[in-house]
Design a protein around this motif. Structure first.
Motif, PDB file in Angstrom:
ATOM      1  N   UNK A  43       0.830  -1.199   0.000  1.00  0.00           N
ATOM      2  CA  UNK A  43       0.000   0.000   0.000  1.00  0.00           C
ATOM      3  C   UNK A  43       0.872   1.258   0.000  1.00  0.00           C
ATOM      4  N   UNK A  44       0.285   2.344  -0.520  1.00  0.00           N
ATOM      5  CA  UNK A  44       0.942   3.641  -0.479  1.00  0.00           C
ATOM      6  C   UNK A  44       0.294   4.520   0.583  1.00  0.00           C
ATOM      7  N   UNK A  45      -1.038   4.543   0.596  1.00  0.00           N
ATOM      8  CA  UNK A  45      -1.775   5.334   1.574  1.00  0.00           C
ATOM      9  C   UNK A  45      -3.070   4.614   1.922  1.00  0.00           C
ATOM     10  N   UNK A  46      -3.405   4.626   3.206  1.00  0.00           N
ATOM     11  CA  UNK A  46      -4.608   3.950   3.690  1.00  0.00           C
ATOM     12  C   UNK A  46      -5.376   4.887   4.615  1.00  0.00           C
ATOM     13  N   UNK A  47      -6.686   4.974   4.410  1.00  0.00           N
ATOM     14  CA  UNK A  47      -7.551   5.607   5.401  1.00  0.00           C
ATOM     15  C   UNK A  47      -8.739   4.684   5.632  1.00  0.00           C
ATOM     16  N   UNK A  48      -9.708   5.108   6.390  1.00  0.00           N
ATOM     17  CA  UNK A  48     -10.819   4.226   6.739  1.00  0.00           C
ATOM     18  C   UNK A  48     -11.768   3.972   5.565  1.00  0.00           C
ATOM     19  N   UNK A  49     -11.653   4.743   4.532  1.00  0.00           N
ATOM     20  CA  UNK A  49     -12.536   4.580   3.382  1.00  0.00           C
ATOM     21  C   UNK A  49     -11.900   3.828   2.217  1.00  0.00           C
ATOM     22  N   UNK A  50     -10.586   4.003   2.009  1.00  0.00           N
ATOM     23  CA  UNK A  50      -9.987   3.424   0.818  1.00  0.00           C
ATOM     24  C   UNK A  50      -8.472   3.303   0.977  1.00  0.00           C
ATOM     25  N   UNK A  51      -7.838   2.675  -0.030  1.00  0.00           N
ATOM     26  CA  UNK A  51      -6.388   2.510  -0.030  1.00  0.00           C
ATOM     27  C   UNK A  51      -5.866   2.742  -1.440  1.00  0.00           C
ATOM     28  N   UNK A  52      -4.634   3.191  -1.525  1.00  0.00           N
ATOM     29  CA  UNK A  52      -3.953   3.295  -2.815  1.00  0.00           C
ATOM     30  C   UNK A  52      -2.735   2.393  -2.774  1.00  0.00           C
TER      31      UNK A  52
END
Length: 413
Positions: free
Chosen positions: A262-271
């Motif tokens: 992963x590059x970036x994760x929040x509670x809604x989605x990931x990149x």
């Protein structure tokens, strides 16, 4: 004389493999099961030992010195493997998996589930390993696609006229074994790639039996994907490779999710991370990958063209020796036109019984269907014995094999 024109110094090479000195009841081992797993030379073992003794740490996770050293070595291992198979895109086109089978599944799930549907076709061959055949068969069932199979000729080669007819504009993937692990057939993968690409399809080359023992250039054969395993090429178990053209890998979704990919994760989605880490979720095969790079060095030092020639000579010699008796059936093309293995049966003796008798003479071969059950159905055989050769095998060991087969003949007479 150039290095590539020289013959192998087999006795010198054998010094790097102390396991070959093992004896059973006073008889020295003859190891002829290299298509399943080759042995690991001392320089590669030393690489593994050095990693665990001096810089063992997780990669891409720490700022401390050990993690930096491990990360650099692991990343450079991708570069070394890319160089070994002629992938000019470098590490971005090299994904480390645990084996060829996982590499197949990665593409089948990450690409196949999203791209295949009713009316689409996957073209395989009758000589496919289960890693390819079963994987695409099951993905086809899930997506509504259809699997078609290029038949083999009586000599064990692909019927290329049939291939031209089977690969159509409905074909989305052609998956083909480069060298058959049962027949020893060397398939014209470059020609198949041209046919596939003419119809807008991708080609996946199973290089498990080719990358370890002959020069393979993924760009020369124009493979879209290629997979192979470290344990079949003087490397450790637990490491496989998926090569993929960069633009295809960039357009695919990940197969596994979690840390590292992963590059970036929040509670809604990931990149997703950049290539190849996008496909290497969790703690990766760090030591195995570094050791695989060491195995590439070891094989290149010997010379892949010399390795190919050595195996071809042993296979031709074994083919001729085994066929000295009419009661031995050897499968596949003639001995001077095959990879470094021979699968055969002795009339009236089941392959498992034959393997057991050979084992009594300290000759190790494989017996069974070699993960090619449908191919054995085509051959009309429930199983076969298989002798497969590598850089440390000799003609004298082939003679030991033939002598052990003679013993079996006498025992069952």
């Amino acid at each position: 004389m150039s290095k590539q024109a020289e013959t192998l110094n087999v006795e010198r090479i054998r010094e790097d493999f102390p396991i070959l000195e093992r004896e059973f009841d006073g008889t020295q081992l003859v190891y002829l099961d290299n298509a399943a797993t080759t042995h690991t030379p001392e320089p590669v073992v030393e690489t593994i030992t050095d990693y665990y003794r001096t810089y063992n740490a997780n990669v891409h996770r720490g700022i401390h010195q050990l993690s930096q050293e491990a990360s650099i070595a692991y990343e450079e291992a991708h570069d070394r493997v890319a160089e070994f198979i002629g992938a000019s895109g470098g590490r971005e086109e090299i994904v480390f998996t645990k084996n060829t089978t996982e590499s197949m599944n990665l593409v089948a799930y990450a690409w196949g589930l999203n791209e295949l549907g009713p009316g689409d076709e996957v073209v395989l061959t009758e000589m496919e390993h289960h890693a390819s055949l079963v994987t695409w068969q099951q993905i086809a069932k899930r997506t509504g696609a259809e699997c078609k199979y290029i038949p083999i000729t009586d000599e064990g080669r692909l019927d290329m006229e049939a291939a031209d007819e089977l690969i159509t504009d409905d074909t989305k993937m052609v998956s083909v074994v480069h060298v058959s692990n049962t027949l020893g057939t060397i398939n014209p993968v470059s020609e198949l790639a041209d046919v596939a690409h003419d119809h807008g399809a991708y080609i996946f080359v199973d290089g498990a039996q080719s990358v370890p023992n002959r020069p393979v250039d993924v760009e020369a054969i124009d493979a879209d994907f290629l997979a192979f395993s470290g344990h079949k090429m003087a490397g450790p178990t637990g490491i496989g490779v998926l090569y993929g053209k960069r633009h295809i890998l960039e357009g695919m979704e990940p197969y596994l999710y979690g840390g590292e990919m992963i590059l970036k994760v929040d509670f809604e989605d990931s990149t997703w991370n950049e290539l190849p880490w996008k496909y290497e979720a969790g703690t990766p095969v760090i030591c195995q990958g570094i050791a695989l790079a060491s195995a590439c060095d070891y094989l290149d030092d010997i010379g892949m063209e010399r390795i190919e020639r050595h195996e071809a000579e042993l296979a031709a010699y074994a083919y001729d020796r085994l066929r000295e008796h009419d009661d031995v059936e050897v499968y596949g093309p003639p001995g001077d036109d095959r990879g470094g293995l021979v699968a055969f049966n002795l009339e009236g003796v089941h392959a498992h019984d034959l393997s057991s008798i050979l084992n009594d003479s300290a000759v190790a071969v494989r017996a069974g269907d070699h993960c090619t059950q449908p191919l054995h159905d085509v051959l009309g055989a429930t199983a076969s014995a298989r002798a497969s050769f590598y850089i440390y095998n000799t003609r004298a060991e082939v003679d030991r094999l033939v002598e052990a087969v003679d013993d079996a003949r006498q025992l069952f007479a």
